[in-house]
Write an enzyme that holds these catalytic residues in place. Structure first.
Site, PDB file in Angstrom:
ATOM      1  N   TYR A 152       0.969  -1.187   0.025  1.00  0.00           N
ATOM      2  CA  TYR A 152      -0.034   0.068  -0.157  1.00  0.00           C
ATOM      3  C   TYR A 152       0.890   1.191   0.142  1.00  0.00           C
ATOM      4  O   TYR A 152       0.584   2.330  -0.496  1.00  0.00           O
ATOM      5  CB  TYR A 152      -0.911  -0.150   1.203  1.00  0.00           C
ATOM      6  CG  TYR A 152      -1.753   1.443   1.134  1.00  0.00           C
ATOM      7  CD1 TYR A 152      -2.602   1.770   0.479  1.00  0.00           C
ATOM      8  CD2 TYR A 152      -1.650   2.072   2.298  1.00  0.00           C
ATOM      9  CE1 TYR A 152      -3.297   2.901   0.307  1.00  0.00           C
ATOM     10  CE2 TYR A 152      -2.206   3.346   2.582  1.00  0.00           C
ATOM     11  CZ  TYR A 152      -3.001   3.971   1.482  1.00  0.00           C
ATOM     12  OH  TYR A 152      -3.743   4.958   1.585  1.00  0.00           O
ATOM     13  N   ARG A 159       1.524   6.724  -6.745  1.00  0.00           N
ATOM     14  CA  ARG A 159       0.374   7.711  -6.994  1.00  0.00           C
ATOM     15  C   ARG A 159       0.756   9.160  -6.659  1.00  0.00           C
ATOM     16  O   ARG A 159       0.603   9.920  -7.471  1.00  0.00           O
ATOM     17  CB  ARG A 159      -0.912   7.343  -5.910  1.00  0.00           C
ATOM     18  CG  ARG A 159      -2.006   8.283  -6.248  1.00  0.00           C
ATOM     19  CD  ARG A 159      -3.084   7.582  -5.371  1.00  0.00           C
ATOM     20  NE  ARG A 159      -3.114   7.327  -4.140  1.00  0.00           N
ATOM     21  CZ  ARG A 159      -3.939   6.913  -3.399  1.00  0.00           C
ATOM     22  NH1 ARG A 159      -5.212   6.975  -3.762  1.00  0.00           N
ATOM     23  NH2 ARG A 159      -3.600   6.919  -1.908  1.00  0.00           N
ATOM     24  N   TYR A 212      -0.799  13.089   6.010  1.00  0.00           N
ATOM     25  CA  TYR A 212      -0.450  12.113   7.158  1.00  0.00           C
ATOM     26  C   TYR A 212       0.956  12.127   7.292  1.00  0.00           C
ATOM     27  O   TYR A 212       1.887  12.366   6.450  1.00  0.00           O
ATOM     28  CB  TYR A 212      -0.800  10.661   6.669  1.00  0.00           C
ATOM     29  CG  TYR A 212      -2.115  10.264   6.847  1.00  0.00           C
ATOM     30  CD1 TYR A 212      -3.159  10.809   7.341  1.00  0.00           C
ATOM     31  CD2 TYR A 212      -2.495   9.057   6.079  1.00  0.00           C
ATOM     32  CE1 TYR A 212      -4.548  10.530   7.727  1.00  0.00           C
ATOM     33  CE2 TYR A 212      -3.914   8.611   6.163  1.00  0.00           C
ATOM     34  CZ  TYR A 212      -4.787   9.362   6.655  1.00  0.00           C
ATOM     35  OH  TYR A 212      -6.121   8.736   6.856  1.00  0.00           O
ATOM     36  N   ARG A 225     -11.341  13.604   1.406  1.00  0.00           N
ATOM     37  CA  ARG A 225     -12.386  12.830   1.806  1.00  0.00           C
ATOM     38  C   ARG A 225     -13.605  12.785   1.244  1.00  0.00           C
ATOM     39  O   ARG A 225     -14.406  11.823   1.507  1.00  0.00           O
ATOM     40  CB  ARG A 225     -12.420  13.315   3.367  1.00  0.00           C
ATOM     41  CG  ARG A 225     -11.135  13.356   4.096  1.00  0.00           C
ATOM     42  CD  ARG A 225     -10.772  12.072   4.608  1.00  0.00           C
ATOM     43  NE  ARG A 225      -9.435  12.078   5.205  1.00  0.00           N
ATOM     44  CZ  ARG A 225      -9.014  11.081   5.713  1.00  0.00           C
ATOM     45  NH1 ARG A 225      -9.372   9.909   5.185  1.00  0.00           N
ATOM     46  NH2 ARG A 225      -7.651  11.105   6.417  1.00  0.00           N
ATOM     47  N   GLU A 333     -14.636  -0.331   6.308  1.00  0.00           N
ATOM     48  CA  GLU A 333     -14.323   0.691   5.641  1.00  0.00           C
ATOM     49  C   GLU A 333     -15.630   0.779   4.776  1.00  0.00           C
ATOM     50  O   GLU A 333     -16.239   0.247   4.221  1.00  0.00           O
ATOM     51  CB  GLU A 333     -13.185   0.791   4.787  1.00  0.00           C
ATOM     52  CG  GLU A 333     -12.793   2.107   4.057  1.00  0.00           C
ATOM     53  CD  GLU A 333     -11.571   2.267   3.092  1.00  0.00           C
ATOM     54  OE1 GLU A 333     -10.472   1.854   3.791  1.00  0.00           O
ATOM     55  OE2 GLU A 333     -11.790   2.571   1.934  1.00  0.00           O
TER      56      GLU A 333
END
Ligand code: 3EB
Length: 340
Positions: A152, A159, A212, A225, A333
């Protein structure tokens, strides 16, 4: 003869998403429709669909007898193309695209992801739909290590490296996203973009994912979000995959019920904040709103369903999938598309 009631006209809207039984899709005239934008299928070992529009295969099993398909339909006829490995369809307002790639040994996941994202961004620029609204990423073994880094985190690195090429302000326009882990080879990415930009939103209870701290990986996750898009008379609220994270930290590790309760708090806070700033009240049980849930451990499904039906409404379409979540301590999730 009583005329069949005509579908309610929605001037200014662009598309509609629904979960449909695959049998219905195969039997009906839907397959021949010039208004089909795309179909998303769930599960492993799927046989091909005789269909012209883009099809995305997501190798996550659903918790249901007959796995539904996710059908995207346009209010106006679409054009279907296939270029640079992307199968896509557009209708003058939106472009939907699918990319499915194999992973081959010498290429690491960060390099592959960066290529995939660069190809997508380039195509959108060329076709004149430069505004990414929403992306879905499905990657094999997302929590496994590769060359000393969790896959991940490699994905996030790649990305980021593609988005950063858009310029130093790229974080203000990031699409909403979901990223989940499969147990099948290959990577599936699908997305929706538009000619006119939407408005991204951040959650007042959470640190923006793109901020983050480095303890979660060398580059932060590049997503918003939520994304709001108005189309004349209709509006969409694309809720990114939302989990039990407060600030930047996971809460309630090991406890799916508390994680889900915290997740629902996060969703309510984000919706409230968006409603105040956009003046639109998005409701989970509105016509056309729909949800998707990723559940890490199969045994958690009954409890998750019980809580979500209570929260979102008895008749709200919810698709439950068995999937790995980006952080190994997250058990559930929730994502959704709200229509107002
Ligand atoms: C989180 O909030 C949980 O990397 O595309 C949710 C939605 C998550 C999207 C992504 C990750 C992504 O950090 C994980």
């Amino acid at each position: 003869m009583i005329p069949f009631p005509k579908a309610r006209q929605r001037p200014g809207s662009s598309f509609k998403v629904s979960y449909l039984s695959e049998t219905l899709l195969r039997d009906g005239r839907a397959l021949e429709s010039d208004k089909l934008i795309a179909v998303v299928r769930y599960g492993a070992g799927l046989d091909p669909l005789p269909i012209a529009c883009p099809v995305a295969s997501v190798a996550l099993p659903a918790f249901s007898q007959e796995t539904p398909v996710e059908v995207w339909t346009s209010t106006t006829p679409v054009t279907v193309e296939n270029r640079n490995g992307i199968r896509y369809a557009f209708n003058g307002q939106t472009l939907f695209g699918v990319l499915e790639v194999e992973e081959s040994d010498p290429v690491s996941l960060d390099a592959l992801t960066c290529d995939v994202y660069k190809i997508i961004l380039h195509l959108l620029e060329e076709e004149g739909y430069p505004h990414l609204l929403r992306m879905w990423n499905y990657i094999q073994d997302i929590n496994e290590d590769q060359n000393g880094l969790e896959r991940y985190r490699l994905f996030c690195l790649g990305r980021h490296n593609a988005f950063v090429k858009l310029g130093s302000e790229f974080e203000r326009t990031l699409p909403a996203a979901s990223t989940a882990g499969t147990r099948e080879a290959g990577m599936t990415v699908y997305f929706i973009a538009s000619r006119e930009p939407g408005t991204p939103f951040e959650n007042p209870r959470q640190v923006s994912a793109y901020r983050y701290p480095p303890k979660y990986g060398p580059r932060s996750p590049s997503f918003s979000r939520a994304m709001v898009k108005h189309w004349g008379t209709q509006s969409h609220f694309f809720l990114a995959g939302t989990a039990s994270i407060i600030g930047h930290e996971t809460r309630h590790a090991g406890d799916v019920e508390r994680q889900l309760t915290e997740t629902l708090h996060n969703i309510r806070a984000l919706l409230k904040y968006t409603a105040e700033s956009e003046g639109v009240d998005f409701q989970a049980d509105a016509v056309e709103s729909l949800f998707k849930v990723y559940i890490r451990r199969a045994e958690d499904f009954p409890l998750v369903r019980q809580i979500l039906v209570r929260e979102l409404g008895e008749t709200t379409p919810i698709l439950y999938l068995r999937g790995d979540i980006c952080r190994s301590d997250l058990l559930v999730e929730v994502e959704g598309i709200y229509v107002a």
